[in-house]
Write an enzyme that holds these catalytic residues in place. Structure first.
Site, mmCIF file in Angstrom:
data_model
loop_
_atom_site.group_PDB
_atom_site.id
_atom_site.type_symbol
_atom_site.label_atom_id
_atom_site.label_comp_id
_atom_site.label_asym_id
_atom_site.label_seq_id
_atom_site.Cartn_x
_atom_site.Cartn_y
_atom_site.Cartn_z
ATOM 1 N N ASP A 189 0.840 -1.201 0.000
ATOM 2 C CA ASP A 189 0.000 0.000 0.000
ATOM 3 C C ASP A 189 0.881 1.260 0.000
ATOM 4 O O ASP A 189 0.595 2.232 -0.697
ATOM 5 C CB ASP A 189 -0.912 0.003 1.235
ATOM 6 C CG ASP A 189 -1.597 -1.344 1.403
ATOM 7 O OD1 ASP A 189 -2.360 -1.725 0.521
ATOM 8 O OD2 ASP A 189 -1.325 -2.036 2.408
ATOM 9 N N HIS A 233 -4.634 -3.412 6.393
ATOM 10 C CA HIS A 233 -4.427 -3.701 4.961
ATOM 11 C C HIS A 233 -5.773 -4.146 4.386
ATOM 12 O O HIS A 233 -6.065 -5.326 4.267
ATOM 13 C CB HIS A 233 -3.368 -4.780 4.739
ATOM 14 C CG HIS A 233 -3.314 -5.207 3.295
ATOM 15 N ND1 HIS A 233 -2.845 -4.388 2.292
ATOM 16 C CD2 HIS A 233 -3.708 -6.338 2.679
ATOM 17 C CE1 HIS A 233 -2.951 -5.003 1.130
ATOM 18 N NE2 HIS A 233 -3.473 -6.183 1.333
HETATM 19 N N1 LIG Z 1 -0.683 -7.968 2.455
HETATM 20 C C1 LIG Z 1 -0.685 -7.748 1.150
HETATM 21 O O1 LIG Z 1 -0.364 -6.632 0.696
HETATM 22 C C2 LIG Z 1 -1.089 -8.821 0.167
HETATM 23 C C3 LIG Z 1 -0.949 -8.568 -1.203
HETATM 24 C C4 LIG Z 1 -1.290 -9.565 -2.113
HETATM 25 C C5 LIG Z 1 -1.767 -10.784 -1.661
HETATM 26 N N2 LIG Z 1 -1.907 -11.001 -0.330
HETATM 27 C C6 LIG Z 1 -2.387 -12.285 0.198
HETATM 28 O O2 LIG Z 1 -1.320 -13.240 0.140
HETATM 29 C C7 LIG Z 1 -1.877 -14.540 0.174
HETATM 30 C C8 LIG Z 1 -1.201 -15.431 -0.867
HETATM 31 O O3 LIG Z 1 -1.464 -14.974 -2.162
HETATM 32 P P1 LIG Z 1 -1.065 -15.848 -3.444
HETATM 33 O O4 LIG Z 1 -1.499 -15.054 -4.614
HETATM 34 O O5 LIG Z 1 0.328 -16.330 -3.361
HETATM 35 O O6 LIG Z 1 -2.077 -17.082 -3.254
HETATM 36 P P2 LIG Z 1 -1.997 -18.511 -3.922
HETATM 37 O O7 LIG Z 1 -3.344 -19.110 -3.727
HETATM 38 O O8 LIG Z 1 -1.396 -18.446 -5.292
HETATM 39 O O9 LIG Z 1 -0.953 -19.291 -3.014
HETATM 40 C C9 LIG Z 1 -1.193 -19.610 -1.678
HETATM 41 C C10 LIG Z 1 -0.395 -20.854 -1.371
HETATM 42 O O10 LIG Z 1 -0.503 -21.091 0.022
HETATM 43 C C11 LIG Z 1 -0.594 -22.480 0.218
HETATM 44 N N3 LIG Z 1 -1.145 -22.734 1.550
HETATM 45 C C12 LIG Z 1 -2.442 -22.711 1.953
HETATM 46 N N4 LIG Z 1 -2.537 -23.050 3.237
HETATM 47 C C13 LIG Z 1 -1.279 -23.242 3.674
HETATM 48 C C14 LIG Z 1 -0.727 -23.646 4.923
HETATM 49 N N5 LIG Z 1 -1.504 -23.908 5.986
HETATM 50 N N6 LIG Z 1 0.613 -23.780 5.017
HETATM 51 C C15 LIG Z 1 1.414 -23.545 3.957
HETATM 52 N N7 LIG Z 1 0.944 -23.196 2.739
HETATM 53 C C16 LIG Z 1 -0.377 -23.045 2.611
HETATM 54 C C17 LIG Z 1 -1.450 -22.969 -0.936
HETATM 55 O O11 LIG Z 1 -1.280 -24.361 -1.170
HETATM 56 C C18 LIG Z 1 -0.915 -22.110 -2.087
HETATM 57 O O12 LIG Z 1 0.157 -22.750 -2.766
HETATM 58 C C19 LIG Z 1 -3.376 -14.365 -0.019
HETATM 59 O O13 LIG Z 1 -3.996 -14.421 1.258
HETATM 60 C C20 LIG Z 1 -3.489 -12.958 -0.584
HETATM 61 O O14 LIG Z 1 -4.748 -12.382 -0.322
HETATM 62 C C21 LIG Z 1 -1.567 -10.046 0.583
HETATM 63 O O1 LIG Z 2 -5.517 -10.513 -2.197
HETATM 64 C C1 LIG Z 2 -6.205 -9.476 -2.088
HETATM 65 O O2 LIG Z 2 -7.369 -9.457 -1.644
HETATM 66 C C2 LIG Z 2 -5.618 -8.147 -2.508
HETATM 67 C C3 LIG Z 2 -4.252 -7.916 -1.968
HETATM 68 O O3 LIG Z 2 -4.246 -7.871 -0.568
HETATM 69 C C4 LIG Z 2 -3.658 -6.646 -2.534
HETATM 70 O O4 LIG Z 2 -3.630 -5.626 -1.844
HETATM 71 O O5 LIG Z 2 -3.251 -6.659 -3.717
#
Ligand SMILES: NC(=O)c1ccc[n+]([C@@H]2O[C@H](COP(=O)([O-])OP(=O)(O)OC[C@H]3O[C@@H](n4cnc5c(N)ncnc54)[C@H](O)[C@@H]3O)[C@@H](O)[C@H]2O)c1
Ligand SMILES: O=C(O)C[C@H](O)C(=O)O
Length: 329
Positions: free
Chosen positions: A160, A188
């Site tokens: 962000d 967030h």
């Molecule tokens: N804070 C931020 O700014 C921000 C930004 C983008 C995404 N995110 C979040 O990050 C997370 C991951 O995103 P992504 O695109 O990589 O998702 P994704 O679905 O591509 O990958 C998630 C992975 O986590 C694994 N997983 C699920 N449960 C698990 C556990 N208990 N232990 C270990 N691994 C586990 C899954 O098998 C999968 O491979 C999501 O929650 C998304 O919303 C946060």
């Molecule tokens: O995975 C989401 O819901 C959005 C993500 O947290 C982001 O800010 O891009």
């Protein structure tokens, strides 16, 4: 190379953020170009094969700093001796799932991971939670790790922060390198508050340069706060490379320090500063030095900012109440 490698545990290693993150950790962007690393990848059983594929690719890069890769589906193994833990894997919201269901499902992930960190991680462990809802997942993990100093649990709002810098640079025509002291406050989520009142553009106050409260309220703030949703809409998947980049920035800044005359934004346990209830994991302006962070104190918070900080903090309090009711705290 004689330096002891740093153990970096990454959960959700086979996911899309994991794929964008691991190669940059292994090439030295997380901790520094002279810091060897060992990677510990944690996945659920269904993700192990894909994680093995990623590990093969990591080997094929012949990164000089990468001194080993272990893969496990057991948090007790993956966090053993961890110095840095990036908690990326989380349960995404699926159709028909209520917010409470999401918090409960993530409790099933972050509570055992917090306990494994408590029982097995190195004494200097630093934790960054990326998986959403990141602030409250960090709170759940922290509550399950009573022996770890609570300030070691942080949540990612650096994406962000970076988004806000980029939007402000576009508005003012300044290069991103000239934007300093921007702050993300709160959660967030769409309630977060990107604050430019103390930011500077080439040394001058950003709010005075912009001089347009309507743009702030109706354009800048919603664009930054809803950027994650806009990316999901455009890409058909949530941000991955930019999220991985922000995770790298967050840990690199935490470990290596903020530049003089600047600060960053991190989701950290509140000490009550700026009226944010003690213990909530909320985003603040922080400076970092020698692997520690401090909240920037003494900033004047005007009515425009106060209203928005309060709204985001209220949402964090509601999330905390919800996970408390589920017995996760
Ligand atoms: N804070 C931020 O700014 C921000 C930004 C983008 C995404 N995110 C979040 O990050 C997370 C991951 O995103 P992504 O695109 O990589 O998702 P994704 O679905 O591509 O990958 C998630 C992975 O986590 C694994 N997983 C699920 N449960 C698990 C556990 N208990 N232990 C270990 N691994 C586990 C899954 O098998 C999968 O491979 C999501 O929650 C998304 O919303 C946060
Ligand atoms: O995975 C989401 O819901 C959005 C993500 O947290 C982001 O800010 O891009």
């Amino acid at each position: 190379m004689t330096r002891t490698p740093v153990n970096v545990t990454v959960t959700g290693a086979a996911g899309q953020i994991g794929y964008a993150l691991l190669f940059r950790i292994a090439s030295g962007h997380l901790l520094g170009a002279d810091v060897p690393v060992k990677l510990r990848l944690l996945e659920i059983p269904q993700g192990l094969k894909a994680a093995e594929g990623t590990a093969m690719e990591l080997e094929d890069c012949a990164f000089p700093l990468l001194q080993g890769i272990d893969i496990s589906d057991d948090p007790n193994v993956a966090f053993d001796g961890a110095n840095v833990a990036l908690l990326v894997g989380a349960r995404p919201r699926t159709k028909g799932m209520e917010r409470g269901d999401l918090l409960e499902a993530n409790g099933g992930i972050f509570k055992p991971q917090g306990k494994a960190i408590n029982d097995h991680a190195a004494d200097d462990i630093k934790v960054l939670v990326v998986g959403n809802p990141a602030n409250t997942n960090a709170l759940i993990a922290q509550a399950a790790a009573p022996d770890v100093p609570r300030e070691r649990f942080t949540a990612m709002t650096r994406l962000d922060h970076n988004r806000a810098i980029s939007q402000l640079a576009a508005k003012t025509g300044a290069p991103v390198s000239e934007i300093k002291k921007l702050t993300i406050w709160g959660n967030h989520s769409a309630t977060q508050y990107p604050d430019i009142f103390h930011a500077t553009v080439a040394g001058k106050n950003a709010a005075e340069i912009v001089n347009d409260e309507k743009w702030l309220a109706e354009n800048f703030i919603p664009t930054v706060a809803k950027r994650g949703a806009a990316i999901i809409e455009a890409r058909g998947a949530s941000s991955a490379a930019s999220a991985a980049n922000a995770a790298i920035d967050h840990v690199h800044t935490w470990v290596n320090g903020t530049a003089d005359g600047d600060w960053t934004s991190m989701g950290i346990p509140s000490d009550g500063s700026y009226g944010v209830p003690e213990g909530l994991i909320s985003s603040f302006p922080v400076t970092t030095k020698d692997g520690r962070y401090e909240i920037v104190q003494g900033l004047e918070v005007n009515d425009f900012s106060r209203e928005r900080i309060n709204a985001s903090v209220k949402e964090l309090e509601e999330e905390r109440e919800a996970v408390r009711a589920l017995g996760l705290l």
